[in-house]
Enzyme design. Structure first.
Site, PDB file in Angstrom:
ATOM      1  N   SER A  44       0.804  -1.225   0.000  1.00 16.75           N
ATOM      2  CA  SER A  44       0.000   0.000   0.000  1.00 16.75           C
ATOM      3  C   SER A  44       0.831   1.267   0.000  1.00 16.75           C
ATOM      4  CB  SER A  44      -0.928   0.007   1.216  1.00 16.75           C
ATOM      5  OG  SER A  44      -0.198  -0.188   2.419  1.00 16.75           O
ATOM      6  N   HIS A 251      -0.728   5.721   6.866  1.00 16.68           N
ATOM      7  CA  HIS A 251      -0.203   5.717   5.503  1.00 16.68           C
ATOM      8  C   HIS A 251       0.145   7.137   5.075  1.00 16.68           C
ATOM      9  CE1 HIS A 251      -1.983   1.683   5.366  1.00 16.68           C
ATOM     10  NE2 HIS A 251      -1.198   1.452   4.331  1.00 16.68           N
TER      11      HIS A 251
END
Length: 269
Positions: A44, A251
């Protein structure tokens, strides 16, 4: 020769940077970059989760034009660009499902992988929801996995990449530290928990860098570019826990992709 393309790219970019001061050299840099066949693999952090504007065609992989591989390709116009990175990918997922575009003509490969194997998501869930002692125990379990099991898994995926793309320059990028210690956060994890999580990121990066070097790959350290932009910094390039979109928690934001990851790939490529 195909093997000279990446070397030519590096040389021409250096020359282009120098000649830009006089307004010359741009065409030469562009033509050399266009000779590169680039494949972006990984998890990711490479697909761009957290940066938004996801390509609907990528489904649950959540690839985005705001991710560092797509940004590099947009800036350099390589002759081909294959983007197979996928949210949630582990090393086995990369070898099983992402290597299709690699071939003997591939010049440049980038990837981030290993965080999911080491239990990144479970570590953060444990630390957010449970006690400090349980958090630190879970961090130490992840570090033990990095010591005992992850190196072999990285070896497997690195050998697979080299076998399919024998002449490529392979850039393995690491992970940022999540927290600025003694920063602006007034709630959430304790400083001991934040310190332990940062230490685990360093531990994972060190193991990954060692395996990458042993395979002749380049390791791209993103800790320096993210320094000053961690969670609790007041200018974060990382999402903290986001209960409305839990998948984006921890993230990089779009700024983290463009300011934290892209310069490291650019310098390494």
């Amino acid at each position: 020769m195909k093997t000279s393309r990446v070397a030519a790219l590096a040389s021409s970019l250096l020359l282009g940077a120098a000649l830009t001061l006089t307004g010359a050299g741009a065409a030469q840099a562009d033509s050399s970059a266009a000779a590169v066949d680039y494949v972006a693999l990984g998890d990711s952090y490479s697909s761009g989760v957290g940066a938004g504007a996801y390509d609907s065609a990528s489904g649950s992989c959540k690839r985005t034009p705001r991710a560092y591989p797509a940004l590099w390709a947009a800036a350099n116009a390589p002759s081909s660009f294959a983007f197979t990175a996928c949210s949630g990918a582990r090393t086995a997922d990369v070898t099983a499902g992402q290597l299709g575009p690699l071939n003997s003509g591939t010049d440049l490969v980038s990837l981030t992988v290993g965080g999911n194997d080491a239990g990144f998501a479970d570590v953060m869930t444990t630390c957010v929801l449970q006690s400090e002692a349980t958090c630190i125990q879970r961090v130490n379990e992840a570090k033990a996995f990095v010591d005992t099991t992850l190196p072999g898994r990285l070896d497997t995926v690195y050998r697979a990449i080299r076998g399919k793309a024998p002449s490529a320059r392979v850039v393995v990028l690491g992970y940022p530290r999540f927290y600025q210690l003694n920063g602006t956060c007034v709630a959430g994890l304790t400083e001991n928990e934040r310190r332990a999580i940062n230490g685990a990121a360093d531990h994972l990066n060190a193991a990954t860098a060692k395996r990458a070097a042993d395979h002749g790959f380049t390791f791209g350290d993103v800790v320096p570019t993210f320094t000053g932009h961690e969670i609790c910094s007041g200018s974060a390039w990382l999402h903290s826990v986001n209960w409305l979109n839990i998948g984006e928690s921890y993230h990089p934001t779009a700024a983290g992709q463009s300011g934290g990851y892209l310069p490291v790939l650019r310098n390494a490529a």
